[in-house]
Design a protein around this motif. Sequence first.
Motif, PDB file in Angstrom:
ATOM      1  N   VAL A 221       0.840  -1.206   0.000  1.00 52.82           N
ATOM      2  CA  VAL A 221       0.000   0.000   0.000  1.00 52.82           C
ATOM      3  C   VAL A 221       0.871   1.251   0.000  1.00 52.82           C
ATOM      4  N   GLU A 222       1.883   1.251   0.811  1.00 52.07           N
ATOM      5  CA  GLU A 222       2.770   2.414   0.929  1.00 52.07           C
ATOM      6  C   GLU A 222       3.457   2.725  -0.410  1.00 52.07           C
ATOM      7  N   LYS A 223       3.890   1.657  -1.104  1.00 51.54           N
ATOM      8  CA  LYS A 223       4.599   1.858  -2.375  1.00 51.54           C
ATOM      9  C   LYS A 223       3.643   2.372  -3.456  1.00 51.54           C
ATOM     10  N   VAL A 224       2.454   1.793  -3.525  1.00 54.00           N
ATOM     11  CA  VAL A 224       1.480   2.215  -4.538  1.00 54.00           C
ATOM     12  C   VAL A 224       1.028   3.655  -4.281  1.00 54.00           C
ATOM     13  N   VAL A 225       0.737   3.974  -3.041  1.00 55.11           N
ATOM     14  CA  VAL A 225       0.303   5.338  -2.705  1.00 55.11           C
ATOM     15  C   VAL A 225       1.403   6.341  -3.029  1.00 55.11           C
ATOM     16  N   GLY A 226       2.637   6.015  -2.710  1.00 52.84           N
ATOM     17  CA  GLY A 226       3.746   6.916  -3.021  1.00 52.84           C
ATOM     18  C   GLY A 226       3.848   7.189  -4.510  1.00 52.84           C
ATOM     19  N   LEU A 227       3.640   6.142  -5.317  1.00 44.78           N
ATOM     20  CA  LEU A 227       3.709   6.294  -6.764  1.00 44.78           C
ATOM     21  C   LEU A 227       2.517   7.102  -7.284  1.00 44.78           C
ATOM     22  N   ILE A 228       1.341   6.838  -6.759  1.00 44.40           N
ATOM     23  CA  ILE A 228       0.141   7.592  -7.147  1.00 44.40           C
ATOM     24  C   ILE A 228       0.330   9.078  -6.849  1.00 44.40           C
ATOM     25  N   GLN A 229       0.886   9.377  -5.691  1.00 42.68           N
ATOM     26  CA  GLN A 229       1.102  10.775  -5.324  1.00 42.68           C
ATOM     27  C   GLN A 229       2.038  11.473  -6.311  1.00 42.68           C
ATOM     28  N   ARG A 230       3.052  10.769  -6.776  1.00 41.38           N
ATOM     29  CA  ARG A 230       3.973  11.329  -7.779  1.00 41.38           C
ATOM     30  C   ARG A 230       3.272  11.510  -9.125  1.00 41.38           C
ATOM     31  N   ILE A 231       2.460  10.525  -9.505  1.00 38.43           N
ATOM     32  CA  ILE A 231       1.750  10.595 -10.788  1.00 38.43           C
ATOM     33  C   ILE A 231       0.796  11.783 -10.808  1.00 38.43           C
ATOM     34  N   ARG A 232       0.118  12.048  -9.689  1.00 43.51           N
ATOM     35  CA  ARG A 232      -0.856  13.152  -9.647  1.00 43.51           C
ATOM     36  C   ARG A 232      -0.193  14.519  -9.829  1.00 43.51           C
ATOM     37  N   LYS A 233       1.104  14.592  -9.587  1.00 43.85           N
ATOM     38  CA  LYS A 233       1.798  15.876  -9.744  1.00 43.85           C
ATOM     39  C   LYS A 233       2.106  16.191 -11.208  1.00 43.85           C
ATOM     40  N   LEU A 234       1.932  15.192 -12.089  1.00 41.14           N
ATOM     41  CA  LEU A 234       2.179  15.411 -13.508  1.00 41.14           C
ATOM     42  C   LEU A 234       0.982  16.138 -14.135  1.00 41.14           C
ATOM     43  N   ASP A 235       1.232  16.744 -15.285  1.00 39.83           N
ATOM     44  CA  ASP A 235       0.172  17.436 -16.025  1.00 39.83           C
ATOM     45  C   ASP A 235      -0.562  16.404 -16.875  1.00 39.83           C
ATOM     46  N   GLN A 270      -1.749   0.871 -16.344  1.00 36.71           N
ATOM     47  CA  GLN A 270      -2.928   1.263 -17.117  1.00 36.71           C
ATOM     48  C   GLN A 270      -4.213   1.149 -16.310  1.00 36.71           C
ATOM     49  N   VAL A 271      -4.141   0.457 -15.160  1.00 33.32           N
ATOM     50  CA  VAL A 271      -5.315   0.369 -14.287  1.00 33.32           C
ATOM     51  C   VAL A 271      -5.725   1.746 -13.776  1.00 33.32           C
ATOM     52  N   VAL A 272      -4.759   2.629 -13.601  1.00 32.64           N
ATOM     53  CA  VAL A 272      -5.059   3.943 -13.019  1.00 32.64           C
ATOM     54  C   VAL A 272      -5.011   5.080 -14.031  1.00 32.64           C
ATOM     55  N   LEU A 273      -4.563   4.801 -15.242  1.00 30.11           N
ATOM     56  CA  LEU A 273      -4.482   5.842 -16.268  1.00 30.11           C
ATOM     57  C   LEU A 273      -5.550   5.601 -17.329  1.00 30.11           C
ATOM     58  N   LYS A 274      -6.223   6.658 -17.738  1.00 30.41           N
ATOM     59  CA  LYS A 274      -7.408   6.525 -18.590  1.00 30.41           C
ATOM     60  C   LYS A 274      -7.211   7.058 -20.003  1.00 30.41           C
ATOM     61  N   SER A 275      -5.962   7.316 -20.413  1.00 28.17           N
ATOM     62  CA  SER A 275      -5.703   7.720 -21.790  1.00 28.17           C
ATOM     63  C   SER A 275      -4.293   7.295 -22.162  1.00 28.17           C
ATOM     64  N   LYS A 280       1.776   7.240 -21.672  1.00 26.89           N
ATOM     65  CA  LYS A 280       3.103   7.511 -22.221  1.00 26.89           C
ATOM     66  C   LYS A 280       3.863   8.510 -21.357  1.00 26.89           C
ATOM     67  N   LYS A 281       3.140   9.509 -20.848  1.00 29.98           N
ATOM     68  CA  LYS A 281       3.801  10.523 -20.013  1.00 29.98           C
ATOM     69  C   LYS A 281       4.327   9.905 -18.725  1.00 29.98           C
ATOM     70  N   VAL A 282       3.533   9.037 -18.101  1.00 27.62           N
ATOM     71  CA  VAL A 282       3.959   8.374 -16.863  1.00 27.62           C
ATOM     72  C   VAL A 282       5.107   7.414 -17.139  1.00 27.62           C
ATOM     73  N   LYS A 288      10.797   5.895 -16.028  1.00 28.66           N
ATOM     74  CA  LYS A 288      12.140   6.114 -16.559  1.00 28.66           C
ATOM     75  C   LYS A 288      13.087   6.598 -15.478  1.00 28.66           C
ATOM     76  N   SER A 289      12.542   7.469 -14.596  1.00 24.77           N
ATOM     77  CA  SER A 289      13.382   8.019 -13.525  1.00 24.77           C
ATOM     78  C   SER A 289      13.619   7.008 -12.406  1.00 24.77           C
ATOM     79  N   SER A 290      12.789   5.925 -12.365  1.00 23.96           N
ATOM     80  CA  SER A 290      12.948   4.951 -11.293  1.00 23.96           C
ATOM     81  C   SER A 290      13.915   3.837 -11.647  1.00 23.96           C
ATOM     82  N   LYS A 291      14.455   3.866 -12.899  1.00 25.85           N
ATOM     83  CA  LYS A 291      15.399   2.825 -13.298  1.00 25.85           C
ATOM     84  C   LYS A 291      16.721   2.993 -12.580  1.00 25.85           C
TER      85      LYS A 291
END
Length: 291
Positions: A221-235, A270-275, A280-282, A288-291
């Motif tokens: 849960v902690e890892k998924v939430v952390g990633l979601i929080q980062r994704i929400r900061k994107l445009d 893709q479960v959380v992204l709707k386009s 592609k942006k994520v 890419k930055s997590s490699k």
Amino acid sequence: MKKPFYTKEELKRALIDANYIPDDNIIVSLFLSLELGKPILVEGPPGTGKTELSKSVARALDRDFFRVQCYEGITFEQMVGEWNYQKQLLHLEMSRLKETHLPGDVDMDVFSEEFFIKRPLLQAFINPSPSVMLIDELDKADEEVESFLLQALGEKEITVNDLGTFNLENDLVVVLTSNSQRMLLDETRDRCLFLYIDYPTPEREIEIIKSLIPDAPHLLVEKVVGLIQRIRKLDLIKKPSIRATVDWVRTLITTGDLEASDESLKRTVQVVLKSEEDRKKVQSTIFKSSK
């Protein structure tokens, strides 16, 4: 009509027991709504739990729940009720047939409650038990409908032509939501308590997920939430909702990856992204930055 008194701590505990994790602003707004009898106007980004709040309040306080889903072109009749024309015509026809055999003993009145189909707003008003009324996405309705709702809520009564006036019969909690597609009337804001629900903090989102999926491993849960929080900061075209976070955690549990490896996260994002544009942006930034 005597209202039950709840302390803020009692309201918080009741909502948590109903699997809704509130913050302090939510608790204060609900407390004041119950004490002052004022509607709550809830705004915020899509997917932050605005609609779920009203459902959870109904569960938490053991109240009946009614909902008006607003949309462009919604009318008074679709919120309050409408005459059952087919039933009226059938009754008149039967009355005419009956009159030939029993003249003077025929009821020709078709403007009574028997012939009126009650819709959620009127049902909520006349319900004998304490209730919660959700008026969802009010910004999609036009100003005329909004003005009618203000009048009904302010005067605590609804008048139906040819039928009469219905008074509010219970201790009704009213929640209105808006996604700010248009500016609401100043009168609406003046008469309501205002509550803005934003995306939750990491700590609160972890609590929400754990309340909905108690068996989910904390590190997952902690890892998924952390990633979601980062994704929400994107445009993004559509930022992931809280429901999307729940779905992602459940997906990873279903696949058997309880450690949420980077490969699994990348494969199931893709479960959380709707386009495709958002995906592609994520993929090109977060992963890419997590490699």
